[in-house]
Structure formats: C-alpha cells, structure tokens
Write a protein that holds these residues in place. Sequence first.
Motif: not given
Length: 169
Positions: A70-86
């Motif tokens: 999986l790789e983390k891709q940010p979808y929000q910066t404040d607070p920082l949150r990630y999508d987990y993508v195959l």
Amino acid sequence: MLACMRRTSFARWPCSIARTMELLGDWWTPLVLREAFYGIRRFDAFQESLGIARNTLADRLRRLVDEGLLEKQPYQTDPLRYDYVLTEKGRDFYPVLLAMNRWGDRWLAGEAGPPVTQYHDVCGHESHAEVVCAACGEPMTAENTHPRMGPGYPPHLAERPDIRERFTS
C-alpha cells in the motif's frame, strides 16, 4: 498473572478468505488487503468495515506500507490524513486472495454455498480461481506438479543430501 487474551473467531464470517485465515493464523493483513480490493482507502472505513482495533489496524497498515503493498496518499492537510492505495505489489496479491477464496468456498462454505462469488468482467461469467501452468494452461495439482530448486536456492543447502532428496521426482 497475565490475562488470557481471546482472539476473534472468523469461522462463521460470510467470507471464505476470513474463514481460511482462521485456519492460517494472522488474519488481519489479508483482510485489510481484501478491503482495499473492495475499494476501501481510508483508515476509518477500514476500521468500520472490519471492526478491527484502531491500534491493530494502524500496525497492519504501517506494515503494508513499509512492505510496499500500500502507499499513503494525502487527501487532507489539516489535519493530515491519508488514503491507502494498492501499489503494483499490492495488486499482485489479488490472485493469492482469489486462491484462498476458492479453497474456502470448497472446504468451508456452508450448505447455502459461497458467501461471495467472483464475476469476471472480461468474459461476463461468474467464475473462480484456478492455478494453471503458465506454459501450457493445464491445471497444476499436487499430483502433477513438484518443486525444483530455483536459481535463488542457497547453494550451501542445495548440496545437502536430505535437501536434494526433496527436489527429486
């Protein structure tokens, strides 16, 4: 005195992958990957779908990222949150899940049948995984297939008679 920890049983979950993992041991990692293939990308969605403890999920996601599935891709910066993508490596795990699903469908599904079926978009049919020879297309079974030492087999072990015996037909 240490408290005895009970683990969750997946024996009756409506998923052959979960039932198979009940037999194999660490079940969360393949189930997290299964959810990723179902389109889940966000931490809270994984947590809600699986009912997994947040700390356990964080550990499994971290391991899957560290291992490159999986790789983390940010979808929000404040607070920082990630999508987990195959990743490509993660998507390559799909046939493993399909093979586990097939085995579970055969040996663990109840009288009602498999809880989840696979639809092959290319040909438009419900189907299941089959392990076939990449060269001839024939099914590979325990009766018609045997292991051979590959180029990466450790040379110091390859010379041992007891090891060599395992690889003779």
